[in-house]
Design an enzyme around this catalytic site. Structure first.
Site, PDB file in Angstrom:
ATOM      1  N   LYS A 102       0.835  -1.202   0.000  1.00 14.03           N
ATOM      2  CA  LYS A 102       0.000   0.000   0.000  1.00 14.03           C
ATOM      3  C   LYS A 102       0.873   1.255   0.000  1.00 14.03           C
ATOM      4  O   LYS A 102       2.064   1.183   0.327  1.00 14.03           O
ATOM      5  CB  LYS A 102      -0.920  -0.021   1.228  1.00 14.03           C
ATOM      6  CG  LYS A 102      -0.182  -0.054   2.558  1.00 14.03           C
ATOM      7  CD  LYS A 102      -1.129  -0.400   3.714  1.00 14.03           C
ATOM      8  CE  LYS A 102      -0.382  -0.403   5.033  1.00 14.03           C
ATOM      9  NZ  LYS A 102      -1.227  -0.919   6.135  1.00 14.03           N
ATOM     10  N   TYR A 117      14.144  30.618   9.043  1.00 10.06           N
ATOM     11  CA  TYR A 117      12.838  31.245   9.282  1.00 10.06           C
ATOM     12  C   TYR A 117      12.575  31.424  10.778  1.00 10.06           C
ATOM     13  O   TYR A 117      12.867  30.523  11.572  1.00 10.06           O
ATOM     14  CB  TYR A 117      11.711  30.372   8.722  1.00 10.06           C
ATOM     15  CG  TYR A 117      11.485  30.515   7.239  1.00 10.06           C
ATOM     16  CD1 TYR A 117      11.146  31.753   6.682  1.00 10.06           C
ATOM     17  CD2 TYR A 117      11.585  29.414   6.400  1.00 10.06           C
ATOM     18  CE1 TYR A 117      10.922  31.883   5.318  1.00 10.06           C
ATOM     19  CE2 TYR A 117      11.353  29.532   5.032  1.00 10.06           C
ATOM     20  CZ  TYR A 117      11.024  30.780   4.497  1.00 10.06           C
ATOM     21  OH  TYR A 117      10.800  30.902   3.157  1.00 10.06           O
TER      22      TYR A 117
END
Ligand code: PLP
Length: 377
Positions: free
Chosen positions: A46, A267
């Site tokens: 998956k 940042y």
């Protein structure tokens, strides 16, 4: 420009290299097969084979003898189908959704039936088509996520006509705490599974994920469903990992600099240099699957040297403290290791406050993906 030239240019253009070792994948599959014998091992592929590329992973496992492939969503089964020979069985864990019954039957995909309503829809589909359709039936033995509840299982057993037109290939359930061997939930689920099993005595049992395989013989059943262990992740918490690493991630340096004490980094200026530091900016960030939670917490490696992440992880870049390396050691284009021999999947996951599964399934699309072929067989 032809396709080959384009892919050659792309591989040179990428600033990060994700190496996926299909030989190690196959070795892991073979190890899991030995542990599950005389039962068999399926492969859970998956989420694009846990982010590693189902188009490469599934055929490699097929060539190693795997014939049972579990996906989560029906769309994954539809996309996987063309990559596998007709004798491979594809099973859909999340169940049979209304509207997909005929496509599922047309493609020969095997649904995991998770409720009486799904049983009824699959039975009606079989009857309408005048055929017998295969299915897996999942029992919820204690996770409360997917599968028939105890009362529904009782109804199914009391009223076998509900299964008309359905051949139940597999009866299955899933462990909630398999990676914690001492957790009491494991034995409780095993006991409930034993009860369900006793009522389908001739049907194959599928119970264990990767962790369950390592819980011992009682848990293995006829068809194990390993995922993470195939891809080199540790199948249980605590120390030691018996699996071979499959993934290596290296990222290129795009700038280096030396900054004086007091310099704000990244940042939000969340890191301020306490003394002069040498920094390197590398070309991957949260958009490439390196979680923002690694800000001021994780690291990369250059050889044996740990290079801490300083400041926030940006979308496309990360700043490393490379002061531990002699000046001029790192040059533009040099590669540092994010996942590899010095930093396992589990280590980077722990630094990011997550699990190996989330790291793998988040791996970005901007890397140059290199697949190492399994040894010629
Ligand atoms: C994802 C999944 C697996 C595989 O689990 P791993 O822990 O990766 O081995 C097996 N069974 C079910 C039902 C799953 O959802």
């Amino acid at each position: 420009m032809n396709m080959v030239a384009q892919s050659d240019i792309e591989s040179r253009a990428a600033c990060g290299v994700l190496t996926i070792d299909l030989a190690a994948l196959v070795a892991n599959y073979e190890q899991l097969c030995r542990l599950t014998a005389p039962g068999k091992a399926a492969a859970v592929v998956k989420a694009d084979a846990y982010g590693l590329g189902v188009a490469q992973v599934a055929p490699a496992l097929y060539d190693a003898g795997c014939r049972d492939f579990f996906v989560a969503h029906f769309i994954e089964a539809v996309r996987l189908k063309p990559h596998l020979a007709a004798d491979a069985r594809i099973l859909v864990l999340n169940g049979l959704l209304p509207g997909s019954e005929n496509d599922c039957a047309d493609l020969g995909i095997v649904p995991v039936l998770n409720s009486l309503a799904q049983v009824a829809n699959w039975s009606a589909t079989a009857k309408a088509r005048g055929t017998i359709l295969p299915a897996a039936v999942q029992a919820d033995t204690g996770m409360s996520r997917l599968g028939l509840e105890q009362a529904e299982a009782d109804i199914l057993l009391a009223e076998p006509a509900r299964l008309e037109g359905i051949h139940v290939d597999i009866i299955m359930s899933h462990l909630a705490c398999g990676d914690e061997p001492a957790h009491g939930a494991n034995a409780r689920q095993l006991a409930r599974m034993g009860l369900v099993r006793s009522r389908f005595p001739d049907t194959k049992l599928s119970f264990s994920n990767s962790a369950g395989i390592f819980l011992g013989e009682d848990y293995r059943g006829d068809l194990a469903r390993p995922g993470i262990a195939l891809y080199g992740g540790a199948p249980y918490s605590g120390s030691g990992n018996p699996m071979r690493p499959v993934v290596r991630l290296e990222i290129g340096v795009v700038q280096t600099r030396t900054v004086p004490a007091g310099t704000e980094i990244g940042y939000g200026a969340s890191f301020v240099a306490k003394s002069e530091m040498r920094l390197a900016t590398i070309a991957a960030g949260y958009a490439d699957g390196l979680p923002r939670h690694l800000s001021n917490s994780g690291a990369a490696y250059f050889g044996d040297v740990r290079l801490p992440i300083v400041g926030r992880v940006s979308m496309d870049s990360i700043i490393l403290d490379v002061t531990a390396l002699a000046p001029g050691t790192l040059k533009l284009g040099d590669m540092v290791e994010l996942i590899g021999p010095h930093q396992t999947l589990e280590m980077i996951a722990a630094d990011a406050g997550t699990i190996s599964y989330e790291i793998l399934t988040s791996l970005g699309r901007r890397y140059n993906r290199r697949y190492l072929s399994p040894a010629a067989r």
